[in-house]
Design a protein around this motif. Structure first.
Motif, mmCIF file in Angstrom:
data_model
loop_
_atom_site.group_PDB
_atom_site.id
_atom_site.type_symbol
_atom_site.label_atom_id
_atom_site.label_comp_id
_atom_site.label_asym_id
_atom_site.label_seq_id
_atom_site.Cartn_x
_atom_site.Cartn_y
_atom_site.Cartn_z
ATOM 1 N N ILE A 125 34.025 31.696 5.504
ATOM 2 C CA ILE A 125 33.256 32.083 6.684
ATOM 3 C C ILE A 125 33.772 33.379 7.314
ATOM 4 O O ILE A 125 33.216 33.837 8.318
ATOM 5 N N THR A 126 34.820 33.972 6.734
ATOM 6 C CA THR A 126 35.382 35.194 7.304
ATOM 7 C C THR A 126 35.693 36.204 6.212
ATOM 8 O O THR A 126 35.716 35.881 5.025
ATOM 9 N N LYS A 127 35.943 37.426 6.637
ATOM 10 C CA LYS A 127 36.441 38.500 5.780
ATOM 11 C C LYS A 127 37.655 39.120 6.472
ATOM 12 O O LYS A 127 37.676 39.257 7.700
ATOM 13 N N VAL A 128 38.658 39.494 5.682
ATOM 14 C CA VAL A 128 39.837 40.149 6.243
ATOM 15 C C VAL A 128 39.508 41.617 6.490
ATOM 16 O O VAL A 128 39.033 42.317 5.593
ATOM 17 N N GLN A 129 39.722 42.049 7.694
ATOM 18 C CA GLN A 129 39.395 43.429 8.053
ATOM 19 C C GLN A 129 40.188 44.408 7.191
ATOM 20 O O GLN A 129 41.402 44.289 7.036
ATOM 21 N N GLY A 130 39.488 45.381 6.616
ATOM 22 C CA GLY A 130 40.123 46.372 5.752
ATOM 23 C C GLY A 130 40.086 46.016 4.288
ATOM 24 O O GLY A 130 40.292 46.878 3.434
ATOM 25 N N VAL A 131 39.822 44.748 3.957
ATOM 26 C CA VAL A 131 39.712 44.322 2.563
ATOM 27 C C VAL A 131 38.229 44.338 2.207
ATOM 28 O O VAL A 131 37.484 43.414 2.536
ATOM 29 N N ARG A 132 37.778 45.400 1.560
ATOM 30 C CA ARG A 132 36.349 45.605 1.348
ATOM 31 C C ARG A 132 36.100 46.391 0.065
ATOM 32 O O ARG A 132 37.016 47.005 -0.502
ATOM 33 N N ASP A 133 34.841 46.329 -0.395
ATOM 34 C CA ASP A 133 34.428 47.132 -1.539
ATOM 35 C C ASP A 133 34.103 48.549 -1.082
ATOM 36 O O ASP A 133 33.842 48.797 0.109
ATOM 37 N N ASN A 134 34.117 49.481 -2.036
ATOM 38 C CA ASN A 134 33.769 50.874 -1.752
ATOM 39 C C ASN A 134 32.813 51.376 -2.829
ATOM 40 O O ASN A 134 33.006 51.102 -4.023
ATOM 41 N N GLN A 135 31.812 52.113 -2.405
ATOM 42 C CA GLN A 135 30.805 52.628 -3.327
ATOM 43 C C GLN A 135 31.152 54.043 -3.759
ATOM 44 O O GLN A 135 31.585 54.859 -2.947
ATOM 45 N N ILE A 136 30.945 54.312 -5.050
ATOM 46 C CA ILE A 136 31.183 55.646 -5.593
ATOM 47 C C ILE A 136 29.955 56.048 -6.407
ATOM 48 O O ILE A 136 29.245 55.201 -6.962
ATOM 49 N N VAL A 137 29.691 57.349 -6.479
ATOM 50 C CA VAL A 137 28.479 57.833 -7.134
ATOM 51 C C VAL A 137 28.749 59.182 -7.781
ATOM 52 O O VAL A 137 29.663 59.917 -7.357
ATOM 53 N N GLY A 138 27.973 59.495 -8.813
ATOM 54 C CA GLY A 138 28.124 60.774 -9.504
ATOM 55 C C GLY A 138 26.823 61.204 -10.149
ATOM 56 O O GLY A 138 25.836 60.450 -10.192
ATOM 57 N N TYR A 139 26.808 62.432 -10.646
ATOM 58 C CA TYR A 139 25.644 63.006 -11.321
ATOM 59 C C TYR A 139 26.080 63.445 -12.711
ATOM 60 O O TYR A 139 27.120 64.092 -12.875
ATOM 61 N N GLY A 140 25.292 63.072 -13.739
ATOM 62 C CA GLY A 140 25.697 63.409 -15.093
ATOM 63 C C GLY A 140 24.514 63.563 -16.024
ATOM 64 O O GLY A 140 23.350 63.592 -15.594
ATOM 65 N N LEU A 141 24.817 63.661 -17.309
ATOM 66 C CA LEU A 141 23.809 63.833 -18.343
ATOM 67 C C LEU A 141 23.913 62.722 -19.366
ATOM 68 O O LEU A 141 25.015 62.329 -19.765
ATOM 69 N N VAL A 142 22.749 62.227 -19.779
ATOM 70 C CA VAL A 142 22.664 61.280 -20.890
ATOM 71 C C VAL A 142 22.091 62.026 -22.081
ATOM 72 O O VAL A 142 21.038 62.671 -21.974
ATOM 73 N N VAL A 143 22.762 61.976 -23.216
ATOM 74 C CA VAL A 143 22.328 62.690 -24.411
ATOM 75 C C VAL A 143 22.044 61.686 -25.526
ATOM 76 O O VAL A 143 22.347 60.499 -25.402
#
Length: 367
Positions: free
Chosen positions: A29-47
């Motif tokens: 029922i709780t989450k520990v403050q500071g313990v969280r997921d982080n999103q990352i993103v990038g741009y690339g090429l598929v060949v």
């Protein structure tokens, strides 16, 4: 630190004796403050696409940049035309405490006009966080579940989404994200569903297990807990607290209505004040018909005239009234609504009328 070790050993014995009926663990029922997921993103090429790529300007520019990184320079007037390359967006989620060298699953999606990414390979792509720093590097063969097929006559068949795919364990973490977990003298638990009563019960359960003044509710969502500074002891301490059983407070009485699907969910604490409901329908049907009136053939100056005739039919259905006494429960409300025999739209109208009249004790939420 010896004090915390002794408290933890004593708490383990007390934990087994805690009542578990109708209770939930603090970790649920709780989450520990500071313990969280982080999103990352990038741009690339598929060949390596079988002719299902694209020939847009930014794809050609990205392709030229990639070649220049390998020391290949195209003439300024040369525009590469390749149908086996597609520009893509790559994103992933970094769990808390993930370390360099560990791998992440990545999702690859076309950002241009590529027909399909099936059979393609993602080239080395930097994945950045909101701070602009590179946290992982992705590369690998795509797994695409969807497909598309185009005939010579222009017909096209598409199943699922061929322009998006995944690469299991396709990214390698290069930089760890700092966490405030090991900093300071306190940990903070944030409730998934803020409630003053639940916050107080969590605080009391921790104080009863560990000792007075160990936990203190800050507001309806946060509980501040005194924790050991040593990281290993803090991990053991948190592992202990996560298993503490707490009975959450009852949620606010509410009725949730999905106006699009007609789904209605009524909470158990919803009650009615004294009220009477009448439900009936009034149907008015107006039909217009045209009649032709011709003059007598022997009449002088006679002419043919078109006249309109209106037929109005009024049909009033039988109306039934239901009276609710004080403290009517959820069961009584459901039985009465079902007895009326109305559709979801009529039920919504009844609930809105009850709320407007002040007879519905609970929040009416329409989604």
């Amino acid at each position: 630190m010896t004090m915390f070790r002794s408290i933890a050993m004593f708490a383990l014995l007390m934990l087994s004796a805690l009542p578990v009926a109708q209770a939930e663990r603090i970790k649920d029922i709780t989450k520990v403050q500071g313990v969280r997921d982080n999103q990352i993103v990038g741009y690339g090429l598929v060949v390596g696409l079988p002719g299902t790529g694209e020939q847009t300007k930014y794809t050609a520019q990205s392709f030229r940049t990639m070649l220049s990184n390998f020391g290949i320079t195209l003439d300024s007037g040369t525009s590469p035309k390749v149908k086996n390359v597609a520009a893509v967006a790559v994103h992933a989620t970094m769990p808390a405490f993930v370390k360099p060298g560990q791998t992440l699953d990545v999702t690859v999606s076309s950002v241009g006009s590529a027909e399909s990414l099936r059979g393609g390979t993602l080239l080395q792509t930097f994945l950045k966080g909101v701070d602009g720093k590179v946290y992982a590097i992705a590369q690998g063969n795509l797994s695409v579940s969807g497909f598309s097929a185009t005939g010579l006559d222009g017909s096209n068949v598409v199943q699922d989404t061929p322009t998006a795919g995944r690469i299991p364990s396709g990214a390698i973490v290069e930089r760890a994200i700092e966490s405030p977990f090991s900093q300071g003298d306190h940990l903070t638990f944030n409730l998934d569903q803020p409630d003053f009563t639940t916050a107080m019960r969590v605080s009391e359960a921790i104080n009863e297990l560990v000792g007075p003044r160990t936990a203190m509710p800050l507001d309806a969502a946060s509980i501040k807990v005194l924790a050991p500074r040593d990281v290993s002891q803090r991990v053991a301490f948190l592992s202990l607290l996560e298993e503490v059983q707490v009975e959450p407070a009852d949620v606010t009485a509410r009725v949730v209505v999905n106006a699009r699907t007609g789904t209605i969910v009524i909470g158990k604490n919803v009650t009615l004040l004294p009220a009477a409901i009448t439900h009936g329908g009034l149907t008015v049907t107006i039909a217009e018909t045209q009649q032709v009136s011709q003059a007598n053939p022997f009449a002088q100056g006679g002419e043919t005239v078109v006249t309109n005739q209106s037929v109005i039919d009024v049909n009033e259905e039988d109306a039934r009234m239901f009276k609710f006494d004080p403290g009517t429960s959820l069961d009584d409300l459901v039985r009465a609504i079902n007895a009326i025999g109305v559709g979801p739209s009529d039920v919504l109208a009844i609930l809105e009328a009850l709320k407007e009249a002040g007879a519905l004790r609970g929040d009416l939420i329409i989604i």
